[in-house]
Design a protein around this motif. Structure first.
Motif, PDB file in Angstrom:
ATOM      1  N   LEU A 142      51.665  24.435  46.382  1.00 48.72           N
ATOM      2  CA  LEU A 142      51.058  23.145  45.832  1.00 48.72           C
ATOM      3  C   LEU A 142      50.516  22.272  46.952  1.00 48.72           C
ATOM      4  CD1 LEU A 142      50.564  20.920  43.729  1.00 48.72           C
ATOM      5  CD2 LEU A 142      52.971  20.230  43.939  1.00 48.72           C
ATOM      6  N   GLY A 143      51.326  22.273  48.200  1.00 53.63           N
ATOM      7  CA  GLY A 143      50.791  21.479  49.277  1.00 53.63           C
ATOM      8  C   GLY A 143      49.484  22.161  49.877  1.00 53.63           C
ATOM      9  N   ILE A 144      49.316  23.304  49.927  1.00 56.86           N
ATOM     10  CA  ILE A 144      48.409  24.209  50.547  1.00 56.86           C
ATOM     11  C   ILE A 144      47.202  23.833  49.506  1.00 56.86           C
ATOM     12  CG2 ILE A 144      47.262  26.346  50.636  1.00 56.86           C
ATOM     13  CD1 ILE A 144      50.266  27.099  51.667  1.00 56.86           C
ATOM     14  N   ALA A 145      47.311  23.816  48.325  1.00 54.26           N
ATOM     15  CA  ALA A 145      46.271  23.587  47.266  1.00 54.26           C
ATOM     16  C   ALA A 145      45.715  22.273  47.492  1.00 54.26           C
ATOM     17  CB  ALA A 145      46.699  23.770  45.927  1.00 54.26           C
ATOM     18  N   VAL A 146      46.677  21.252  47.663  1.00 52.28           N
ATOM     19  CA  VAL A 146      46.081  19.802  47.865  1.00 52.28           C
ATOM     20  C   VAL A 146      45.248  19.700  49.235  1.00 52.28           C
ATOM     21  CG1 VAL A 146      47.192  17.494  48.296  1.00 52.28           C
ATOM     22  CG2 VAL A 146      47.984  18.916  46.368  1.00 52.28           C
ATOM     23  N   GLY A 147      45.827  20.162  50.274  1.00 54.53           N
ATOM     24  CA  GLY A 147      45.063  20.359  51.402  1.00 54.53           C
ATOM     25  C   GLY A 147      43.790  20.954  51.398  1.00 54.53           C
ATOM     26  N   LEU A 148      43.692  22.045  50.730  1.00 56.47           N
ATOM     27  CA  LEU A 148      42.058  22.482  50.588  1.00 56.47           C
ATOM     28  C   LEU A 148      41.408  21.935  49.839  1.00 56.47           C
ATOM     29  CD1 LEU A 148      43.477  26.320  49.936  1.00 56.47           C
ATOM     30  CD2 LEU A 148      42.451  25.490  51.922  1.00 56.47           C
ATOM     31  N   LEU A 149      42.013  20.955  48.871  1.00 56.57           N
ATOM     32  CA  LEU A 149      41.169  20.072  47.964  1.00 56.57           C
ATOM     33  C   LEU A 149      40.543  18.998  48.628  1.00 56.57           C
ATOM     34  CD1 LEU A 149      40.026  19.233  45.237  1.00 56.57           C
ATOM     35  CD2 LEU A 149      42.686  18.401  44.755  1.00 56.57           C
ATOM     36  N   THR A 150      41.548  18.283  49.311  1.00 58.79           N
ATOM     37  CA  THR A 150      41.266  17.161  50.107  1.00 58.79           C
ATOM     38  C   THR A 150      40.341  17.279  51.704  1.00 58.79           C
ATOM     39  OG1 THR A 150      43.393  16.861  51.249  1.00 58.79           O
ATOM     40  CG2 THR A 150      42.964  16.079  48.899  1.00 58.79           C
ATOM     41  N   GLY A 151      40.622  18.839  52.160  1.00 57.23           N
ATOM     42  CA  GLY A 151      40.185  18.800  53.446  1.00 57.23           C
ATOM     43  C   GLY A 151      41.043  18.540  54.249  1.00 57.23           C
ATOM     44  N   LEU A 152      42.400  18.051  54.073  1.00 59.99           N
ATOM     45  CA  LEU A 152      43.522  18.007  55.123  1.00 59.99           C
ATOM     46  C   LEU A 152      44.146  19.488  55.607  1.00 59.99           C
ATOM     47  CD1 LEU A 152      45.096  14.793  53.480  1.00 59.99           C
ATOM     48  CD2 LEU A 152      43.526  14.659  55.498  1.00 59.99           C
ATOM     49  N   ASP A 153      44.827  19.186  56.595  1.00 59.90           N
ATOM     50  CA  ASP A 153      45.475  20.409  57.128  1.00 59.90           C
ATOM     51  C   ASP A 153      46.397  21.166  56.135  1.00 59.90           C
ATOM     52  OD1 ASP A 153      48.131  21.851  58.895  1.00 59.90           O
ATOM     53  OD2 ASP A 153      45.970  22.325  59.618  1.00 59.90           O
ATOM     54  N   PRO A 154      46.225  22.304  55.479  1.00 59.05           N
ATOM     55  CA  PRO A 154      47.136  22.759  54.350  1.00 59.05           C
ATOM     56  C   PRO A 154      48.369  22.979  54.924  1.00 59.05           C
ATOM     57  CG  PRO A 154      44.990  24.153  54.650  1.00 59.05           C
ATOM     58  CD  PRO A 154      44.996  23.196  55.918  1.00 59.05           C
ATOM     59  N   MET A 155      48.885  23.329  56.091  1.00 57.15           N
ATOM     60  CA  MET A 155      50.007  23.480  56.616  1.00 57.15           C
ATOM     61  C   MET A 155      50.818  22.203  56.581  1.00 57.15           C
ATOM     62  SD  MET A 155      50.671  26.821  55.976  1.00 57.15           S
ATOM     63  CE  MET A 155      52.541  26.558  56.100  1.00 57.15           C
ATOM     64  N   LEU A 156      50.110  21.285  56.972  1.00 56.19           N
ATOM     65  CA  LEU A 156      50.764  19.802  56.998  1.00 56.19           C
ATOM     66  C   LEU A 156      51.006  19.329  55.940  1.00 56.19           C
ATOM     67  CD1 LEU A 156      51.482  17.385  58.952  1.00 56.19           C
ATOM     68  CD2 LEU A 156      49.064  16.646  58.754  1.00 56.19           C
ATOM     69  N   CYS A 157      50.052  19.432  54.658  1.00 55.95           N
ATOM     70  CA  CYS A 157      50.395  18.852  53.450  1.00 55.95           C
ATOM     71  C   CYS A 157      51.492  19.847  52.770  1.00 55.95           C
ATOM     72  CB  CYS A 157      49.205  19.239  52.439  1.00 55.95           C
ATOM     73  SG  CYS A 157      47.617  18.292  52.915  1.00 55.95           S
ATOM     74  N   ALA A 158      51.564  21.183  53.221  1.00 57.69           N
ATOM     75  CA  ALA A 158      52.641  21.835  52.522  1.00 57.69           C
ATOM     76  C   ALA A 158      54.066  21.230  53.076  1.00 57.69           C
ATOM     77  CB  ALA A 158      52.687  23.134  53.009  1.00 57.69           C
ATOM     78  N   LEU A 159      54.112  20.849  54.243  1.00 58.99           N
ATOM     79  CA  LEU A 159      55.474  20.173  55.161  1.00 58.99           C
ATOM     80  C   LEU A 159      55.732  19.133  54.306  1.00 58.99           C
ATOM     81  CD1 LEU A 159      54.860  20.901  58.645  1.00 58.99           C
ATOM     82  CD2 LEU A 159      56.589  22.167  57.318  1.00 58.99           C
ATOM     83  N   VAL A 160      54.596  18.221  53.992  1.00 59.80           N
ATOM     84  CA  VAL A 160      54.988  16.838  53.809  1.00 59.80           C
ATOM     85  C   VAL A 160      55.398  17.144  51.882  1.00 59.80           C
ATOM     86  CG1 VAL A 160      53.941  14.721  52.792  1.00 59.80           C
ATOM     87  CG2 VAL A 160      53.326  15.681  55.203  1.00 59.80           C
ATOM     88  N   THR A 161      54.624  17.858  51.491  1.00 59.67           N
ATOM     89  CA  THR A 161      55.152  17.985  50.018  1.00 59.67           C
ATOM     90  C   THR A 161      56.519  18.660  49.786  1.00 59.67           C
ATOM     91  OG1 THR A 161      52.733  18.662  49.532  1.00 59.67           O
ATOM     92  CG2 THR A 161      54.308  19.260  47.938  1.00 59.67           C
ATOM     93  N   CYS A 162      56.966  19.676  50.748  1.00 57.37           N
ATOM     94  CA  CYS A 162      58.241  20.183  50.530  1.00 57.37           C
ATOM     95  C   CYS A 162      59.429  19.055  51.041  1.00 57.37           C
ATOM     96  CB  CYS A 162      58.503  21.500  51.532  1.00 57.37           C
ATOM     97  SG  CYS A 162      57.411  22.887  51.175  1.00 57.37           S
ATOM     98  N   ALA A 163      59.010  18.202  51.921  1.00 56.55           N
ATOM     99  CA  ALA A 163      59.882  17.319  52.442  1.00 56.55           C
ATOM    100  C   ALA A 163      60.132  16.193  51.412  1.00 56.55           C
ATOM    101  CB  ALA A 163      59.292  16.528  53.563  1.00 56.55           C
ATOM    102  N   LEU A 164      58.979  15.822  50.528  1.00 54.75           N
ATOM    103  CA  LEU A 164      59.050  15.021  49.439  1.00 54.75           C
ATOM    104  C   LEU A 164      60.149  15.516  48.213  1.00 54.75           C
ATOM    105  CD1 LEU A 164      55.672  13.489  49.130  1.00 54.75           C
ATOM    106  CD2 LEU A 164      57.667  12.341  49.989  1.00 54.75           C
ATOM    107  N   ALA A 165      59.615  16.957  48.080  1.00 57.04           N
ATOM    108  CA  ALA A 165      60.547  17.730  46.934  1.00 57.04           C
ATOM    109  C   ALA A 165      62.005  17.736  47.280  1.00 57.04           C
ATOM    110  CB  ALA A 165      59.962  18.970  46.969  1.00 57.04           C
TER     111      ALA A 165
END
Length: 289
Positions: free
Chosen positions: A57-80
């Motif tokens: 999910l974080g990777i998908a958000v990263g690809l959608l927004t243009g942000l770094d996908p793995m950074l988005c994955a880390l943040v999403t996992c931390a929030l989860a």
């Protein structure tokens, strides 16, 4: 099977991506097996699969927004990880929460990918991992985990031992259970997401769970289990990586098979009948208040 000559292996070890991968595996061996001790102690085995879906999910958000996908994955996992912490108050809250989290995360990820028009195959490809593609940011993340995770365990080792042994006993002994559980779950989530780059989501057990399972068989207290887990992690990661390079094999599966062999060997060691029940509780006597 192709075999790399000793001279060629020495040349391989001079390459920057190979050296970076070796450093990353060494750092991972310090922090991630300790995370495995938490996973085993809290009995949240499904967390690896739940966080794999959350990372997607974080990777998908990263690809959608243009942000770094793995950074988005880390943040999403931390929030989860922080989000499911309150559910730990019920006996089976965490195990049930992981199933719910897994279902919601994959549904949300597929919806984001569909709405954005992003190539789903590219998103899933980031979950397969590649040790030789590890970058400087990944090394820094693993280095941070290698410092923070053992430090938290050493700083709060009595409280962690009581929590992993019995939540109610920890509460009655004055342990700040809710805050400690929140901290541990966030660390677990971030660590699992960080390990994805090394071996891929499906092979993350080689870095986390398998060393912890072997260590639990050999250790007699939380401290000794932790030390065993780190030692096994270092031995498995470095030996597995060298074997993969020597025989020109994919490192991920070799690491899993090496860790699995060590775990099976550890379980051949005779176990005291009560050791698995008392390992965590033997760290220190509970408080009397």
């Amino acid at each position: 099977m192709n075999t790399v000559a000793a001279a060629d292996l020495e040349e391989l070890l001079q390459l920057v991506p190979v050296q970076r991968a070796g450093v990353a595996l060494l750092l991972a061996a310090v922090g991630l097996p300790v995370i495995g001790v938490v996973i085993v102690g809290l009995d949240i085995m499904p967390v690896r699969f739940a966080m794999m879906h959350v990372a997607l999910l974080g990777i998908a958000v990263g690809l959608l927004t243009g942000l770094d996908p793995m950074l988005c994955a880390l943040v999403t996992c931390a929030l989860a990880g922080a989000g499911v912490a309150p559910l730990a108050r019920s006996p089976d809250g965490l195990s049930g929460a992981m199933g719910l989290l897994m279902s919601l995360a994959i549904a949300a990820a597929l919806l984001v990918l569909a709405v954005s028009g992003v190539n789903a195959q590219g998103a899933f490809a980031l979950l397969w991992g590649s040790i030789l593609s590890v970058g400087g940011a990944d090394v820094w993340l693993l280095g941070g985990l290698a410092v923070v995770v053992p430090a938290v365990f050493w700083w709060r080792r009595r409280d962690v031992a009581l929590l992993l042994y019995d939540r109610e006993l920890a509460l009655s002994s004055g342990v700040p259970v809710d805050r400690l559980t929140l901290l541990l779950l966030v660390l677990v989530a971030v660590a699992v997401a960080g390990a994805i780059r090394l071996t891929g989501a499906l092979l993350v057990d080689a870095l986390t769970l398998l060393p912890a399972l072997a260590a639990r068989r050999l250790g007699r207290s939380l401290t000794s289990i932790t030390v065993w887990a780190i030692g096994i992690g270092v031995a498995v990661n470095l030996s597995g990586f060298l074997v993969a390079l020597r025989f020109d094999l994919p490192p991920g599966p070799v690491l899993v098979l090496t860790a699995g062999a060590v775990t099976l060997t550890a379980h051949l060691v005779p176990e005291r009948r009560d050791s698995s029940c008392r390992a965590y509780a033997s760290e220190s006597p509970p408080s009397s208040h």
